[in-house]
Design a protein around this motif. Structure first.
Motif, short mmCIF file in Angstrom:
data_model
loop_
_atom_site.label_atom_id
_atom_site.label_comp_id
_atom_site.label_asym_id
_atom_site.label_seq_id
_atom_site.Cartn_x
_atom_site.Cartn_y
_atom_site.Cartn_z
N THR A 147 0.49 20.71 12.40
CA THR A 147 -0.87 20.87 12.92
C THR A 147 -0.88 21.32 14.38
OG1 THR A 147 -0.96 18.53 13.53
CG2 THR A 147 -1.76 19.14 11.33
N PHE A 148 0.30 21.37 15.00
CA PHE A 148 0.38 21.81 16.39
C PHE A 148 1.61 22.72 16.51
CE2 PHE A 148 0.83 21.66 20.99
CZ PHE A 148 -0.49 21.67 21.40
N ARG A 149 1.39 23.90 17.11
CA ARG A 149 2.47 24.89 17.22
C ARG A 149 3.59 24.39 18.12
NH1 ARG A 149 0.92 30.50 16.14
NH2 ARG A 149 2.65 31.03 17.54
N GLU A 208 -6.71 18.83 19.64
CA GLU A 208 -7.76 19.08 18.65
C GLU A 208 -7.94 20.57 18.36
OE1 GLU A 208 -9.13 16.61 17.18
OE2 GLU A 208 -8.28 15.05 18.45
N SER A 214 -7.58 24.25 16.82
CA SER A 214 -7.12 24.81 15.56
C SER A 214 -5.90 25.69 15.81
CB SER A 214 -8.22 25.63 14.90
OG SER A 214 -8.51 26.78 15.68
N LEU A 215 -5.11 25.95 14.74
CA LEU A 215 -3.90 26.75 14.88
C LEU A 215 -4.23 28.17 15.34
CD1 LEU A 215 -1.90 25.60 11.73
CD2 LEU A 215 -1.37 25.10 14.11
N GLY A 245 2.27 15.93 15.62
CA GLY A 245 1.55 17.11 15.19
C GLY A 245 2.47 18.29 14.92
N GLU A 260 4.14 17.67 11.59
CA GLU A 260 3.22 17.83 10.45
C GLU A 260 2.66 19.25 10.34
OE1 GLU A 260 0.27 14.90 11.16
OE2 GLU A 260 1.53 13.21 10.52
#
Length: 684
Positions: free
Chosen positions: A520-522, A471, A473-474, A515, A518
């Motif tokens: 949304t996850f590094r 959850e 943020s980047l 993620g 997409e």
């Protein structure tokens, strides 16, 4: 600085060392000589009773001889008439050498005397306290090793009148021995401080004093305006004449934090640095004549100080008093540090005991209630991973016990004595999450009224578990990655790097691979986290654990309340085995608690469990739980049906079926043989 400046000081050499800084005041004629009533007494037979005087006239400082036998010398030359002083000139009266300066920064001790300066070094004016500080001492010579005669010990504890005849250093040193024993017998810090202060003031004849604790001294750093952030607490006070005790000024305490050397300051009336009108009161400022502040040392910074002061009409505090105070402060330092260690050990023991009791009640060794092969595998992985410092990623559905696994890793690691800090990343906004992780400085944002330590700092030397890591943020992922790589971060609103030693355990029920795809996850954070990956199987895939866990929870609730059902009926057991448990162990515990409350009698029924059939997104529908017609079946019937379904799914491959069922192939063969014997048709 011009010679006619009215700001002037005498740097005094008594014997073989520079020891005194005396501030000269316009309008006050300073007399030097053998008489003890002089402003600067010179205990030397070569000095006359009133030998010379120093004064300011028309904004010019002068020295004149008062008809002494041996004369007064300025830079080696005898003066016959009043002499106008120039900064740097040295005045010699018998064995007392005085250097005249307008600023302490002008004074450079002769090289021949530099070796003796550490004993009583001259303070730097940058501290803001130099005009009145006359002595600084780092060590108490009274505590140096020496042979002590038992006769001296007996004599030292007899009644004395200290101010009538000053004690020599030897009897005072001997008196420290019984005092040290008495202080060591104290069981509280306040008691030790009160005893030490009482004996000290009685010994030197001082009327006003206190013991002050300095809070946050180890983290106190000068701000842009030079001030320091710390707080103080008064631990003991004593004022023999019934007047109020006035604590040390913040400037004085700040000086001790910067340089933990004991301070003797004389001629301090109206000094703006040692006495603050807003804090101390105007009458106190005008009446105070001398101050002693001796640090109570901690491991790195002072943890407190002994503070004494004299008023007008009372004898000034002396270098001998400074020596005695410093010695007693050293004894008190050892006592307080020992008491603090004992309190910390007691606190840790109490905390550990509470933690063990809490874990036994809440967890109840749930991690050992495993019968399924998959959970036994997880338990073995925990045993291998825990002794290392590797980052761990725990994956599993909500309620499977990811935090319990993280605690098990921590409790079986070398960091078990350190803190275990857990943080749910999904419960906070990105701004609050950053503050929770890294902390913030005072004023970093609206509402930041004070400095706050983040979870990384709180978990130093321990373990930090971050639940629902997916959850983040980047932006916070980038900062988190830096901490993982270098173990260094800055608080929000700060610029000072903070180094921590923390083991990170991350947990998630999200599909991190999705993620990454997409965006949304590094991806770099994903690979950095996957050093060790543990997957906790959902409860529906380890049915062997359902009934043992349910019975454990039921026993736990019954022990707490003293009432409730003692067991589950066969129908309730069958319902639990058939249910899909989308909430996993958390849902099972809640269902058992519900049955404990609702059940009538000693046996809980399936109606008491009140199992939910809500469809959870991402979980396949459970058609068995949605049947409108209840069919009575025994546990043996359910087991037979499940084995038959599994064999049908694997096309009759027994090895694969045994692996899915979580049992050995030989166990499956025995069960099939028993089923065949019990079946009318002779086989499954």
């Amino acid at each position: 600085m011009q010679p006619n400046s009215t700001s002037a000081y005498l740097i005094i050499r008594q014997g073989n060392r520079w020891s005194d800084v005396f501030r000269l005041e316009k309008g006050v004629r300073l007399v030097v000589g053998r008489a003890s009533s002089n402003a600067i007494p010179v205990p030397d037979e070569r000095a006359s009773r009133k030998h010379a005087e120093i004064y300011c006239e028309d904004n010019i400082w002068r020295v004149q001889d008062l008809g002494s036998r041996n004369g007064t010398l300025v830079d080696g030359k005898r003066i016959e008439a009043p002499h106008t002083l120039i900064p740097g000139e040295q005045i010699l009266v018998a064995s007392c050498l005085m250097t005249f300066v307008h600023s302490l920064e002008e004074f450079i001790p002769p090289a021949a005397l530099s070796a003796s300066l550490p004993e009583a070094s001259i303070s730097n004016t940058a501290s803001g306290l130099a005009p009145a500080i006359t002595h600084r001492k780092s060590n108490a010579s009274l505590l140096e090793s020496r042979a002590i005669d038992p006769e001296d010990i007996a004599a030292s504890i007899r009644n004395k009148s200290p101010r009538d005849s000053k004690q020599t250093s030897e009897p005072v040193a001997v008196a420290l021995l019984p005092l040290a024993f008495e202080i060591a017998q104290q069981t509280s810090i306040s008691g030790a401080c009160d005893l030490a202060l009482s004996r000290l003031m009685q010994t030197i004849g001082c009327n006003s004093g206190g013991v002050i604790r300095i809070d946050n001294a180890s983290s106190a750093e000068p701000s842009t305006d030079g001030s320091m952030n710390f707080s103080m607490t008064i631990l003991a006070t004593r004022v023999t004449d019934g007047r109020a005790y006035h604590p040390a000024s913040e400037n004085l305490i700040a000086t001790l934090i910067r340089d933990p050397s004991a301070i003797l300051a004389r001629n301090v009336a109206s000094d703006p640095h040692l006495l603050s009108a807003g804090q101390e009161g105007a009458s106190h400022i005008l009446n105070t004549t001398s101050i002693i502040a001796a640090p109570i040392r901690g491991d790195q910074k002072p943890i407190g100080l002994i503070h004494l002061y004299s008023r007008s009409g009372e004898p000034d505090l002396t270098p001998d008093d400074l020596e005695t105070t410093l010695a007693i402060a050293e004894v008190l330092s050892v006592s307080i540090k020992n008491l603090m260690r004992a309190q910390n050990l007691e606190s840790k023991l109490r905390s550990s005991t509470e933690r063990i009791n809490q874990l036994e009640q809440q967890l109840g060794h749930v991690d050992w209630i495993v019968h399924s092969t998959s959970m036994k595998r997880v338990r073995d992985q925990i045993a291998r991973v825990a002794p290392t410092s590797a980052t761990v990623l725990i994956r599993g559905e909500s309620g499977t016990g990811k935090e319990l696994v993280a605690r098990a890793i921590h409790d079986n690691s070398p960091r078990a004595a350190g803190p275990f800090i857990a943080l749910n990343c999904a419960a906070l906004t990105p701004t609050l999450l950053e503050s929770e992780l890294f902390g913030h400085e005072k004023g970093a944002f609206t509402g930041a009224t004070e400095r706050k330590l983040g979870k990384f700092e709180l978990a130093h030397a321990g373990t930090l578990m971050l639940d629902e890591l997916g959850e983040m943020s980047l932006e916070i992922q980038a900062k988190f990655l830096r901490v993982l790589e270098a173990r260094v971060f800055e608080r929000v609103g700060g610029n000072k790097p903070i180094q921590v030693d923390v083991r990170v355990i991350a947990a998630t029920n999200r599909d991190l691979e999705k993620g990454v795809q997409e965006g949304t996850f590094r991806s770099d954070l994903y690979f950095r986290l996957r050093v060790i990956e543990l997957t906790i199987p959902p409860l529906r895939e380890r049915t062997e654990d359902i009934l043992p866990l349910a019975n454990f929870f039921l026993k736990q609730f019954r022990q707490r309340s003293g009432h409730g059902p003692e067991s589950f009926s066969s129908r309730a057991q069958a319902a639990m085995l058939e249910y899909r448990w989308p909430g996993n162990i958390r849902e099972l515990k809640n269902a058992v608690e519900r049955a404990h409350v609702l059940a009538i009698g000693s046996v809980a029924e399936p109606e008491d469990l009140a199992l939910s059939h809500v469809q959870v997104p991402g979980m396949p529908a459970d058609t068995r739980c949605q049947s409108a017609v209840y069919k009575e079946r025994t546990l043996e019937d359910l087991e037979r049906e499940h084995i038959e379904s599994t064999l049908k799914h694997t096309g009759g491959q027994k090895n694969r079926a045994a692996a899915i069922l979580g049992i050995e192939r030989s166990t499956l063969d025995r069960k099939l043989k028993r089923i065949a014997e019990e079946s009318p048709g002779g086989g499954p």
